[in-house]
Design an enzyme around this catalytic site. Structure first.
Site, PDB file in Angstrom:
ATOM      1  N   GLU A 155      -5.972  -1.075  11.802  1.00 45.68           N
ATOM      2  CA  GLU A 155      -5.762   0.104  12.542  1.00 45.68           C
ATOM      3  C   GLU A 155      -6.786   0.612  13.642  1.00 45.68           C
ATOM      4  OE1 GLU A 155      -3.599   3.970  10.829  1.00 45.68           O
ATOM      5  OE2 GLU A 155      -5.680   4.004  10.046  1.00 45.68           O
ATOM      6  N   GLU A 214      -5.920  -1.409  16.436  1.00 45.42           N
ATOM      7  CA  GLU A 214      -4.856  -0.821  17.157  1.00 45.42           C
ATOM      8  C   GLU A 214      -5.051   0.268  18.066  1.00 45.42           C
ATOM      9  OE1 GLU A 214      -0.319   0.650  15.741  1.00 45.42           O
ATOM     10  OE2 GLU A 214      -1.959   0.172  14.220  1.00 45.42           O
ATOM     11  N   CYS A 262      -1.007   5.514   6.385  1.00 43.70           N
ATOM     12  CA  CYS A 262      -1.213   5.180   4.994  1.00 43.70           C
ATOM     13  C   CYS A 262      -0.690   6.221   3.963  1.00 43.70           C
ATOM     14  CB  CYS A 262      -2.665   4.923   4.861  1.00 43.70           C
ATOM     15  SG  CYS A 262      -3.760   6.312   5.297  1.00 43.70           S
ATOM     16  N   GLU A 291       7.599   4.311  -1.696  1.00 37.34           N
ATOM     17  CA  GLU A 291       7.156   3.275  -0.724  1.00 37.34           C
ATOM     18  C   GLU A 291       7.221   1.847  -1.276  1.00 37.34           C
ATOM     19  OE1 GLU A 291       3.232   3.111   1.840  1.00 37.34           O
ATOM     20  OE2 GLU A 291       2.880   2.664  -0.103  1.00 37.34           O
TER      21      GLU A 291
END
Length: 487
Positions: free
Chosen positions: A193, A196, A214, A276
């Site tokens: 992340e 990113e 998350c 999830e």
């Protein structure tokens, strides 16, 4: 991330997703024993992958309505009369949880005094796996906050770090058990992340902000209510799912077994994790990365079933494969922890130097919205932490209007972050005390930033290549469902 050719792993994942589709619910039915699942179906009990509603148990106290509307700002419940004249909690503008705007946060279940709203059972599938000799390994991962919150369930001080006792407990439960910490998955999340984020910061023009991904309740909220925000979500899987992908690829290589020979259990503070883990996007080479999710309170019940007193156990180490973790990975369990951990590594990636101070105090605490400006080299990075889904509306509107000034935004559905999740005990539930345990661990850790995790660095060198490499994207990144809210 750019266009890439279709790889074997991606082909298997996408093919399996097409086959599963909306049948993810059916895959998840093993979370209940067949008899129990059938009994629920015949009773007409309403359920999602995270939550179960039984209005026959409702006492019309209105607590769930208050929690859903005032605490969470979701406003999908109300009190109404059934056809038999009984006043019960009911869904607004929906006949079932499946077609409602419920995000699975579980706060209603956490505070329901009668059991009319409860968490979808995960013990059935776990007990079945423990009694199934075909599994060569039972892998347990424990979330950062779970390693501190579960102490409350066994009359220890709130916030106590009991990871050594958790490792010992699961080996008593089953000799095939391997114990690992989700902190390792959090460290991977930060590497992916933060890379990113840095990539976006270095673009001449980009659509602010990058938003964390998350928290599955937050992802559900975006998909169901604001799919136009999906381009702003990080493509990173959650720490649970990143570690799950590695469990199903790295452990088979080490033990010389198939991924299907492993039953992987995640002990989480979060009820939305149950949804999830069943998403078809989370498959690894066609098999689930995580086979079952237990909340902290369910894990307590499991140990009670096995007559295990956690407080009486001697500490044992986690298994060594993913043993190297950082303090940054542990503070994921607190509101602001993800943002703080990301800044520690983003600073290093942008400057090549360690930040002068790894603690970003302005991002800590239980305020509704926390913000800060961080000077990194010759640039100012603006960040924001949203503590509780009820407080996200202003940020959402700013992003939609193109006027958001923040570069990076962390959103946690539950107040306090994971430490206040729907799967944690509510009787004590002081997230401030729970947070102190997380920050104590970070403060005493020999490694406090994810990029300094030597075990993770070796994993990148030997297997993944580099953060956001093609293999890393296949295993550790995901996509979202922009049409989910229209189903």
């Amino acid at each position: 991330m750019g266009e890439k050719t279709m790889t074997r792993r991606a082909f298997l994942r996408d093919s399996a997703a097409l086959l599963l589709g909306t049948a993810a619910v059916c895959v998840f039915e093993r979370a209940l024993p067949p008899d129990a699942a059938l009994a629920l179906e015949n009773s007409g009990t309403d359920m999602s992958l995270s939550i179960v509603r039984d209005t026959d148990k409702c006492i019309a106290c209105g607590k769930c309505v208050e929690i859903c509307s005032e605490r969470q700002g979701l406003n999908i419940l109300e009190l109404s009369k059934r056809s038999d004249g009984k006043t019960v909690s009911s869904l607004k503008n929906a006949s079932s949880l499946a077609d409602s705007r419920c995000i699975g946060c579980g706060q209603c279940a956490r505070h329901c005094p009668s059991g009319a709203i409860s968490v979808r059972d995960g013990l059935g599938s776990v007990n079945a796996a423990l009694n199934d000799s075909r599994y060569r390994a039972i892998v347990w991962q424990f979330a950062p906050s779970a390693q501190h919150v579960v102490s409350e369930e066994f009359h220890m001080l709130a916030g106590t770090d009991v990871c050594g006792k958790l490792a010992a407990a699961v080996r008593v439960v089953d000799e095939r058990s391997m114990a690992v910490s989700t902190d390792f998955g959090a460290d991977i999340t930060i590497m992916e992340e933060a890379t990113e984020l840095v990539s976006r910061l270095q673009e001449e023009a980009w659509q602010k902000p990058l938003m964390t991904s998350c928290c599955p309740g937050w992802v559900n909220y975006v998909e169901l209510n604001h799919p136009e925000l999906i381009p702003h979500l990080s493509s990173c899987k959650s720490p649970m799912e990143m570690l799950g992908a590695l469990v199903k690829t790295q452990i088979p290589q080490r033990l010389g077994i198939a991924a299907e020979d492993i039953f992987h259990i995640a002990v989480m503070p979060c009820t939305a994790k149950k949804y999830e883990r069943a998403r078809p996007e989370m498959l690894t080479d066609g098999v689930p990365s995580v086979d079952a999710v237990l909340t902290v309170t369910e894990f307590k019940k499991l140990l009670e079933l096995h007559n295990i007193d956690l407080s009486a156990l001697e500490d044992e180490p986690y298994n060594d494969m993913f043993a190297g973790t950082s303090g940054a990975g542990r503070i994921f369990g607190a509101s602001g922890g993800v943002c703080e951990a990301a800044l520690r590594t983003a600073y290093y990636l942008l400057t090549g130097s360690e930040p002068p101070q790894v603690e970003f105090i302005a991002l800590r605490g239980n305020e509704d919205v926390k913000e800060s400006e961080i000077t990194i080299g010759d640039r100012t990075v603006r960040v924001c932490v949203v503590n509780g889904i009820a407080n996200v509306k202003g940020i959402v509107e700013a992003v939609k209007a193109g006027s958001c000034a923040y570069d990076f935004v962390e959103v946690m559905t539950c107040r306090g972050g994971c430490s206040g999740g729907g799967g944690t005990p509510a009787l004590f539930g002081d997230v401030g005390v729970r947070h102190r345990g997380l920050y104590r661990y970070d403060n005493s850790a020999s490694v406090r930033s994810s990029h300094n995790n030597a075990t993770l660095s070796r994993l990148y060198e030997d297997y993944l290549g580099s953060p956001c490499s093609e293999l890393a994207e296949e295993l550790l990144h995901t996509t979202y469902d922009e049409h989910r809210g229209t189903l």
